[in-house]
Design a protein around this motif. Structure first.
Motif, short mmCIF file in Angstrom:
data_model
loop_
_atom_site.label_atom_id
_atom_site.label_comp_id
_atom_site.label_asym_id
_atom_site.label_seq_id
_atom_site.Cartn_x
_atom_site.Cartn_y
_atom_site.Cartn_z
N ALA A 1 19.36 57.56 22.22
CA ALA A 1 19.80 57.09 20.91
C ALA A 1 18.70 56.31 20.19
CB ALA A 1 21.05 56.22 21.07
N PHE A 2 17.94 55.51 20.93
CA PHE A 2 16.91 54.67 20.32
C PHE A 2 15.58 54.91 21.03
CE2 PHE A 2 20.97 52.23 20.64
CZ PHE A 2 21.41 52.47 19.35
N LEU B 1 7.93 41.69 16.07
CA LEU B 1 9.30 41.88 15.58
C LEU B 1 9.32 42.08 14.07
CD1 LEU B 1 11.16 39.19 17.72
CD2 LEU B 1 11.33 41.66 17.97
N VAL B 2 8.48 41.31 13.36
CA VAL B 2 8.45 41.43 11.90
C VAL B 2 7.93 42.81 11.51
CG1 VAL B 2 7.35 40.57 9.80
CG2 VAL B 2 8.23 38.96 11.50
N ARG C 1 8.18 45.50 13.17
CA ARG C 1 9.25 46.45 13.45
C ARG C 1 10.31 46.42 12.36
NH1 ARG C 1 11.02 51.07 14.46
NH2 ARG C 1 13.00 51.24 15.53
N SER C 2 10.61 45.20 11.87
CA SER C 2 11.63 45.07 10.85
C SER C 2 11.24 45.82 9.57
CB SER C 2 11.88 43.59 10.55
OG SER C 2 12.86 43.45 9.55
N PHE C 3 9.94 45.81 9.26
CA PHE C 3 9.49 46.45 8.02
C PHE C 3 9.11 47.91 8.23
CE2 PHE C 3 9.29 42.09 6.72
CZ PHE C 3 9.61 42.14 5.38
N ASP C 4 9.35 48.43 9.44
CA ASP C 4 8.95 49.79 9.74
C ASP C 4 10.08 50.74 9.34
OD1 ASP C 4 8.10 52.13 10.78
OD2 ASP C 4 8.35 51.56 12.88
N TYR C 5 9.86 51.52 8.30
CA TYR C 5 10.89 52.46 7.85
C TYR C 5 10.50 53.90 8.18
CZ TYR C 5 13.94 49.12 5.56
OH TYR C 5 14.84 48.11 5.31
N ASP D 1 10.77 57.24 9.42
CA ASP D 1 12.01 57.93 9.78
C ASP D 1 11.76 59.18 10.60
OD1 ASP D 1 14.74 58.15 9.83
OD2 ASP D 1 14.82 59.37 8.02
N GLN E 1 22.30 58.09 12.65
CA GLN E 1 21.49 57.06 13.28
C GLN E 1 22.08 55.68 13.02
OE1 GLN E 1 18.77 57.77 15.37
NE2 GLN E 1 19.02 55.62 15.90
N LEU F 1 24.90 55.08 15.36
CA LEU F 1 24.39 54.76 16.70
C LEU F 1 23.92 53.31 16.76
CD1 LEU F 1 22.22 57.91 17.57
CD2 LEU F 1 24.56 57.43 18.24
N MET G 1 13.50 38.24 6.35
CA MET G 1 12.85 39.56 6.37
C MET G 1 13.72 40.59 5.66
SD MET G 1 10.14 38.98 7.97
CE MET G 1 9.99 37.22 8.02
N GLN H 1 13.31 43.04 2.22
CA GLN H 1 13.51 44.49 2.23
C GLN H 1 14.55 44.93 1.21
OE1 GLN H 1 14.12 45.73 6.38
NE2 GLN H 1 12.64 44.15 6.92
N MET I 1 20.05 52.62 5.03
CA MET I 1 19.30 51.88 6.04
C MET I 1 19.35 50.36 5.83
SD MET I 1 15.84 53.72 7.09
CE MET I 1 15.23 53.63 8.74
N LYS J 1 21.27 47.38 8.10
CA LYS J 1 20.65 46.14 8.60
C LYS J 1 21.46 44.92 8.16
CE LYS J 1 15.93 47.78 8.95
NZ LYS J 1 14.55 47.28 8.96
#
Lengths: 658, 201
Positions: free
Chosen positions: A133-134, A621-622, A624-628, A630, B17, B20, B155, B159, B168, B172
Motif C-alpha cells: 500500500a505504501f 520529514l519536511v 517528504r511532506s512537500f513531496d507530491y 505521484d 491511494q 489507503l 507545513m 501546501q 491530496m 492530508k
C-alpha cells in the motif's frame, strides 16, 4: 555520565582486533570493488533508492543471511568456550556480551528480516497486487531496520557490546550496575529498528485488507497471506509497548529518571512485565509467518489443498489472542503469587490447543497426498517432529510449580531453540528453497540443498538435545564455565561438536547460493513446482509491475484451478492497460543515515550533537511532506514487449518436478 | 494513484491511494493508543511512589490545568470546523479555523511548558521520584505530539496555499484532523487520571 573515553575503541583481545581488521578490510574491499566495476550508480538506482517490494524483500533476506552469520559466530564462540570445563577461551565479561548479542541478533536481526523479507517478496504477489500500500514507507521500514541493525553491530568494536542478556533485566541493565555504554546501544539501536517494524505492520495490514485481487475474499487468501495479516496485527499491538519500554530505559540510563531503578520508587519488575508484554507476542510474530510458509510448502508438495483451512485461520487468530495473555510465564519465580501463576499457566498451556490443531492439519494435508521430497518439503517434514519436541517441553515449562525446577537452566535454552530453530529457521530455509526461483529466476541446487538439510538438522539435534539433559542435571544458562566435578563435560562436548555440524550445514547453504548463482540453469519455468497460488502465475524473476493484468480469483488455490481450466498463459493483449507505478526515492536511505547518526551520538550521551543530528530527521520529514511525486505510468507497449519475452520461451523451459 | 477519481465521495476519499492512506493512519492511531495505554499503565504503577518527594496535591495547580484543558478541547472543536469548511470547499474559512486551532494548540503548549518550569523550580524534576518520572514522560510524550502536530500543520498550511484544495491536500488535512482529535482524547484521560485523580487521591 561516567564514560571512559580512552576505552571507546575496544582493543587488546586478539578476537576483537581480528574482527576490527576484518571489518576494515571488508569495507575497503566493497568500496574498491564498487568503484572498479563502476557499480555505484547501479547500486543507488537499483537498490538504495528502490521502492519495489521484491527488491526490498531481497535486501531484507540478504541482511538476514549476514546477521545469521554474525549471530552464528556468537553461538560458536559460546559453544567453544563451554566445550571443556574451566576453559579460558572467553572471559566472563566477553561471554556475557556474546550471549546478549547472540539473542538480540538472532531474534530481531535474523529471524525478523528473513520473515519480513519473504513477506515482502511473496504477499503482494499472492494477493495479485502491484506493490504494498505504501511503497516508500516500506523502503523506510527496511532502511530503519538496517540502520538499527548496523548500529547494534558496531557495538562490539566501538564502545563495548550490551552485556545484560537479550532481555536486559533491570536492575542489572541500569546505570548503577552497567555503567558503560553497551546497554545504550541496546536501548537505541532496537528503538530505531523497531520503528521500521511497526511501519511494516501497518503497511501489510492495509495492503492485505485493501489490495487483494478481485474475487479474493478473506477466506480465499493463501495461508501465508493470512499469517502475515495476523502477524502484522500483533506487530501493531505489541511493538508500541517495546517502544515505550526502550524509551523509559533510555530515560533511566541517559537522564537519571527512576522507572526501573531500585532507588526513588522505581520498579525493576515493571521492566520485566513491559519487556515480555512485547516479548511474548514477538515470539508469535516470528512463528506465525513461518507456519504460513509450511502451509504453502506442504500443500504444494503434497499435491493437495491445505486440510482444514478454516480451522487453520481460527487457530492463528486464537494463537494471536493468547499470545497477549501469557507474558508472566517468563518470570513465574519472580514473586507473582500462586493465583497469578495459575492463570498464566493455564493460558500458556491453552496455546498448545490451536498449535496442535495446526500440526494435525499439516499431517492430514500430507495424508494420501503424492508427496514430493524436494528440499523445501524436507524442511517442512523435519519441522513437525522437532517442533513437537519444542512444544511439549514448552508445556512442561508452562506448569508454574515445575518451572521452579527448570527455570534459568539449559533446559529452557534447549526448549526455545527447539521451538525457534525448527519453527522459524527451518521455515525460512523451506521458504527460500521454495520461492528462490520466483525471486531470482533460477533454482537453488537441490542436491546441495539436501546436504544442507541433513547437516543442519542432525547438527541442530546434536547441539540442543544434550542441553535438555544438562538443564535437568542443573546446568544453569548464561554461565561462562563449569567445573570438571559437575559431570557436565561429556554432554557439553557433544553439544559443541553438534554446533560445528550445524555451522557446516549453514556453510553448505552459503555455498549453494554461490554455486547456483554461478551455474544454475536460467531457463526455469514461471511455475517450476507446479504450485497453487497466484505468485506462480507471473514471470520468474517477477517483472517490476508484477502482473500484466490483475487476475480474477474464484476459489482457494486460485492458480491451481486456473491451470486445471487451462487459462493460465492466455493473455489477451487487448486487456492490457497502462500501469501506475511509484517512483524511486533516496529519502528512506537518507533517513536511515540521519537516524543512525543521531542514534550513535545518543549512545555516547553526546546530547547536543544528537540534537543537531535530529534536525536532519525533521528536514527529512519536511521534504517528504512537500513531496507530491505521484509516480509514473508503464505504457501498454512496454508491458506487451515484456510479457512476450517470457511467455514465448515458455515451451522451452523445464519444470523441476512433476 | 491519481487515476479513478470518484467524485461522489468526500474530497479526501476520492482516490484509492487516499483511502489507503486514511485506513493506514487509523491503524497508526491504534498503535498510538497502545503507546499511550502503556504510558498510562506505567503511571498507574509508579504514580504513587513519591520517594519522599512532592505528591500531586503538593504541586498541581488545577487552575492552569483547567485553562490548558479548555484550550485543547476548544481547538478540537475548531479543527472539526476546519474540516467542515474543507468539505464545503471554502478555502478561506478552512484556513481561518485551522489557524485558530493551531493558536489554541500553541496556547496549550505555552501553558504546559510554564507548568513544567514551575514544577522544576519547586524541585519536582523527573529525577526526583518514580511518580515524577512517569508524570513527566507521560505528559511530555503528549506535549511532544502536540508540538509535532503544530509543525506538521504549518507545513500543510503552506501546501494548501500553494496547491489549493485537491484530493491530496484534502487527505492530508483530514488525516491531521484525526491526529489532532486523538491528542485531545488522550488529554481527557490525562486530565482525569493524572490531575483529577491526583488531587482527589
Amino acid at each position: 555520565m561516567g564514560i571512559k573515553w580512552n576505552e571507546i575503541f575496544v582493543g587488546g583481545d586478539p578476537l576483537l582486533v581480528g574482527s576490527q581488521i576484518a571489518i576494515v578490510l571488508t569495507v575497503v574491499a566493497i568500496v574498491v570493488g564498487l568503484t572498479y566495476f563502476k557499480k555505484w550508480g547501479w547500486l543507488w538506482r537499483e537498490w538504495l533508492t528502490t521502492v519495489d517490494h521484491k527488491k526490498i524483500g531481497i535486501m531484507y533476506i540478504l541482511s538476514g543471511v549476514l546477521m545469521f552469520f554474525r549471530g552464528g559466530i556468537d553461538g560458536l564462540l559460546m559453544k567453544a568456550q563451554t566445550a571443556r570445563p574451566e576453559m579460558n577461551f572467553l572471559d566472563a565479561q566477553h561471554y556475557n556480551e556474546i550471549f546478549t548479542t547472540h539473542g538480540v541478533i538472532m531474534i530481531l536481526f535474523m529471524a525478523m528480516p528473513f520473515l519480513i523479507g519473504l513477506m515482502n517478496v511473496v504477499v503482494p504477489l499472492q494477493i495479485g497486487a502491484r506493490d504494498v500500500a505504501f511503497p516508500q514507507l516500506n523502503a523506510l521500514s527496511f532502511w530503519l531496520f538496517f540502520s538499527g541493525a548496523m548500529l547494534f553491530n558496531i557495538s562490539f568494536v566501538v564502545g563495548g557490546s550490551p552485556d545484560a542478556g537479550w532481555t536486559s533485566y533491570f536492575p542489572l541493565a541500569g546505570k548503577e550496575f552497567s555503567p558503560g555504554i553497551g546497554n545504550n546501544y541496546y536501548a537505541i539501536a532496537l528503538q530505531i529498528a523497531g520503528l521500521g517494524t511497526l511501519m511494516t505492520g501497518i503497511n501489510f495490514i492495509v495492503t492485505i485488507l485493501k489490495m487483494r485481487a478481485p474475487g479474493m475474499t478473506l477466506m480465499k487468501m493463501p495461508m501465508f497471506t493470512w499469517t502475515t495479516l495476523i502477524t502484522s496485527i500483533i506487530i501493531v499491538a505489541a511493538f508500541p509497548i517495546f517502544t515505550v519500554a526502550l524509551a523509559l530505559m533510555t530515560f533511566d540510563r541517559l537522564y537519571g529518571t527512576h522507572f526501573f531503578t531500585l532507588s526513588s520508587g522505581g520498579s525493576d519488575m515493571l521492566w520485566a512485565n513491559l519487556f515480555w508484554l512485547w516479548g511474548h507476542p514477538e515470539v508469535y510474530i516470528v512463528i506465525l509467518p513461518a507456519f504460513g510458509i509450511f502451509s504453502e510448502v506442504i500443500a504444494t508438495f503434497s499435491r493437495k489443498t491445505l486440510f482444514g483451512y478454516t480451522s487453520m485461520v481460527v487457530s492463528i487468530v486464537g494463537i494471536a489472542f493468547l499470545s497477549m495473555i501469557v507474558w508472566v510465564h517468563h518470570f513465574y519465580t519472580m514473586d507473582a503469587g500462586p493465583a497469578v501463576n495459575s492463570f498464566f499457566s493455564i493460558t500458556t498451556m491453552l496455546i498448545a490447543v490451536p498449535t496442535g490443531v495446526k500440526i494435525f492439519n499439516w499431517l492430514f494435508t500430507m495424508r494420501k497426498g503424492r508427496i514430493q521430497f524436494t528440499t523445501a518439503m524436507l524442511w517442512a517434514l523435519a519441522f513437525v517432529p522437532n517442533f513437537v519436541i519444542g512444544g511439549v517441553t514448552g508445556v512442561m515449562l508452562a506448569m508454574a510449580a515445575a518451572d521452579y525446577q527448570y527455570h534459568n537452566t539449559l533446559f529452557l535454552v534447549a526448549h526455545f531453540h527447539y521451538v525457534l530453530i525448527p519453527g522459524v529457521v527451518f521455515a525460512v530455509f523451506a521458504g527460500l528453497y521454495y520461492w528462490w526461483p520466483k525471486m531470482f529466476g533460477f533454482m537453488l541446487n537441490e542436491k546441495l540443498g539436501k546436504y544442507h538439510f541433513w547437516l543442519f538438522v542432525i547438527g541442530f539435534n546434536v547441539t540442543f538435545m544434550p542441553m535438555f539433559f544438562l538443564g535437568l542435571k542443573g546446568a544453569v544458562r548464561r554461565a561462562y564455565t563449569y567445573s570438571a566435578e559437575s559431570g557436565f563435560a561429556p554432554l557439553f562436548l557433544v553439544s559443541a561438536i553438534g554446533s560445528i555440524i550445524l555451522a557446516i550445514g549453514f556453510a553448505v547453504f552459503c555455498y549453494n547460493i554461490y554455486w547456483s548463482f554461478r551455474y544454475a540453469k536460467r531457463n526455469v519455468s514461471h511455475d517450476p513446482w507446479d504450485a497453487r497460488t497466484l505468485e506462480w502465475m507471473t514471470a520468474s524473476p517477477v517483472q517490476f509491475y508484477n502482473f500484466a493484468v490483475v487476475p480474477e480469483v474464484k476459489q482457494l488455490d486460485a492458480f491451481w484451478h486456473m491451470k486445471k481450466r487451462g487459462e493460465t498463459l492466455t493473455l489477451k493483449e487487448s486487456d492490457i492497460k497502462k500501469i501506475h507505478m511509484p517512483s524511486n526515492s533516496g529519502l528512506p536511505f537518507y533517513m536511515a543515515v540521519v537516524f543512525g547518526i543521531t542514534g550513535f551520538f545518543l549512545v555516547f550521551e553526546a546530547h547536543i550533537a544528537a540534537a543537531v543530528a535530529a534536525i536532519g530527521i525533521v528536514i527529512g520529514l519536511v521534504i517528504r511532506s512537500f513531496d507530491y511525486n505521484d509516480g509514473y505510468y508503464v505504457s501498454v507497449d512496454e508491458i506487451k514487449r515484456t510479457e512476450r519475452t517470457w511467455r514465448n520461451v515458455e515451451g522451452g523451459t523445464e519444470n523441476h518436478v512433476g | 494513484m491519481s487515476a479513478n477519481v470518484n467524485h461522489s465521495l468526500p474530497l479526501e476519499y476520492q482516490t484509492e491511494q487516499n483511502r489507503l492512506n486514511i485506513l493506514g493512519f487509523w491503524i497508526f492511531l491504534g498503535a498510538e493508543i497502545v503507546l499511550f495505554a502503556t504510558l498510562f499503565a506505567v503511571y498507574g504503577v509508579l504514580g504513587h511512589r513519591y520517594a519522599g518527594g512532592p505528591t500531586p496535591s503538593d504541586i498541581f495547580k488545577l487552575n492552569d490545568v483547567l485553562i490548558e484543558t479548555l484550550l485543547l478541547l476548544t481547538s478540537s472543536f475548531t479543527c472539526g470546523l476546519a474540516v467542515f469548511f474543507m468539505r464545503q470547499r471554502d478555502m478561506k474559512k478552512l484556513l481561518i479555523w485551522f489557524i485558530i486551532t493551531l493558536l489554541l494548540g500553541a496556547g496549550f503548549l505555552f501553558m504546559e511548558i510554564r507548568e513544567f518550569i514551575h514544577y522544576v523550580h519547586e524541585g519536582a524534576t523527573m529525577q526526583t521520584s518514580a511518580f515524577l518520572s512517569s508524570f513527566f514522560v507521560l505528559l511530555g510524550t503528549h506535549g511532544a505530539h502536540v508540538t509535532f502536530g503544530i509543525i506538521w500543520a504549518i507545513m500543510l498550511i503552506i501546501q494548501l496555499l500553494q496547491r489549493g484544495l485537491t484530493p491530496m491536500t484534502a487527505r492530508k488535512m483530514f488525516i491531521i484532523s484525526l491526529y489532532w482529535h486523538f491528542l485531545d482524547v488522550v488529554w481527557i484521560f490525562i486530565f482525569t487520571f493524572v490531575y483529577l485523580k491526583g488531587m482527589v487521591g
